[in-house]
Design a protein around this motif. Structure first.
Motif, short mmCIF file in Angstrom:
data_model
loop_
_atom_site.label_atom_id
_atom_site.label_comp_id
_atom_site.label_asym_id
_atom_site.label_seq_id
_atom_site.Cartn_x
_atom_site.Cartn_y
_atom_site.Cartn_z
N ALA A 125 82.20 70.59 96.92
CA ALA A 125 82.58 69.92 95.68
C ALA A 125 83.17 70.90 94.67
CB ALA A 125 81.36 69.23 95.08
N VAL A 159 77.23 63.75 102.11
CA VAL A 159 78.25 64.44 101.34
C VAL A 159 77.92 65.92 101.34
CG1 VAL A 159 79.34 64.71 99.08
CG2 VAL A 159 78.67 62.43 99.88
N TRP A 165 77.66 59.91 94.10
CA TRP A 165 78.90 60.03 94.86
C TRP A 165 79.39 58.63 95.27
CZ3 TRP A 165 81.69 64.28 95.07
CH2 TRP A 165 81.06 65.51 94.86
N SER A 185 81.70 62.34 91.64
CA SER A 185 80.39 62.09 91.04
C SER A 185 80.31 62.92 89.77
CB SER A 185 79.26 62.49 92.00
OG SER A 185 79.24 63.91 92.16
N ARG A 216 82.98 65.75 89.16
CA ARG A 216 82.97 66.56 90.39
C ARG A 216 83.75 65.78 91.45
NH1 ARG A 216 77.49 67.95 92.63
NH2 ARG A 216 78.36 70.02 93.00
N GLU A 269 77.96 68.78 99.48
CA GLU A 269 78.17 69.15 98.08
C GLU A 269 78.63 70.60 97.93
OE1 GLU A 269 75.71 67.72 95.03
OE2 GLU A 269 74.92 66.04 96.19
N LEU A 300 85.47 65.86 95.66
CA LEU A 300 85.49 66.45 96.99
C LEU A 300 86.94 66.47 97.45
CD1 LEU A 300 83.10 67.45 98.74
CD2 LEU A 300 83.38 65.37 100.09
#
Length: 251
Positions: free
Chosen positions: A170, A165, A103, A190, A135, A167, A137
């Motif tokens: 995501a 983070v 990330w 990421s 990926r 996830e 966010l």
């Protein structure tokens, strides 16, 4: 591809990214994949993850590809009519061995003033969770740039954002060859390693308006691609001549 419209920029403003399907046709995607194969054969000292922007400076096909009018039309929605190349990189993950990316925020690495830049991520193969798709966010582009710390895994960057983070928030970006994803320099993103028997291939292109200064030109591949340069801001390289074909023998 239909002409990109205001809904693209609206989604980008909200989420920090947007996927534009079918920007590039199958013939040019095929030529780009042949280009990757050619580069890997020509540079056996490099891994598929290391086909970086310095290689493009004297590469006619590479500059031809990032200068494609359809890509510039998309980039122009975000950086305006006067467009330069900052850097470009093939992001390729070989079957079963392609590395992941921790990330991070792109803007933490880039010598640009101001940080007015947009990334176009062009899919050259199917991209999905099995082969390590991008990926993101959503909405994280509204955060400031965070510090980086060494990564604990063997990833491409070897660094990751020095913050937690979630996830669970995501989004995996499933894309087809020729699709383009556009993202903000501050968005957290990421990718996982490629655990599949298929390649995952993409080309990233970092476009800037000609009013953005590249403060360390050796870390860039500055080419003027559309419009006019702002006097005294950047010095642009002369594009290598392209003979007009998409076959390796014509480059």
């Amino acid at each position: 591809m239909t002409a990109p419209g205001p809904d693209i920029t609206a989604r980008y403003e909200t989420d920090g990214y947007v996927v534009v399907p079918g920007v590039i046709d199958a013939d040019l995607v095929g030529a780009a994949n042949a280009h990757v194969d050619w580069l890997l054969e020509r540079h056996p000292e490099l891994t598929p993850e290391q086909l970086g922007h310095r290689l493009c400076r004297d590469d006619p096909f590479w500059i031809h590809l990032v200068s494609d009018e359809r890509l510039l039309d998309v980039a122009g929605l975000f950086v305006g009519p006067d467009i330069a190349l900052f850097a470009t990189h093939y992001l390729c993950k070989a079957p079963r061995s392609g590395k992941g990316v921790e990330w991070h925020q792109d803007g933490a690495f880039w010598p640009l003033e101001p940080l007015n830049v947009v990334t176009l991520w062009l899919a050259l193969s199917d991209s999905d969770p099995d082969n390590g798709c991008l990926r993101v966010l959503p909405g994280s582009h509204r955060s400031t740039l965070a510090d980086m710390r060494p990564a604990e895994t063997d990833s491409v960057l070897r660094h990751r954002i020095d913050a937690e983070v979630d996830e669970g928030l995501a989004v995996d970006l499933v894309m087809r060859p020729g699709d383009v994803e556009v993202h903000h320099p501050n968005i957290l993103h990421s990718s996982m390693p490629n655990r599949s028997d298929r390649w995952r291939r993409a080309l990233t292109i970092r476009y800037i308006p000609t009013s953005t200064r590249i403060t360390r030109p050796d870390e860039a591949s500055p080419f003027l691609l559309r419009g006019v340069a702002v006097p005294g801001v950047n010095t642009y390289l002369e594009p290598p001549p392209f003979r007009g074909g998409n076959r390796v023998s014509e480059w």
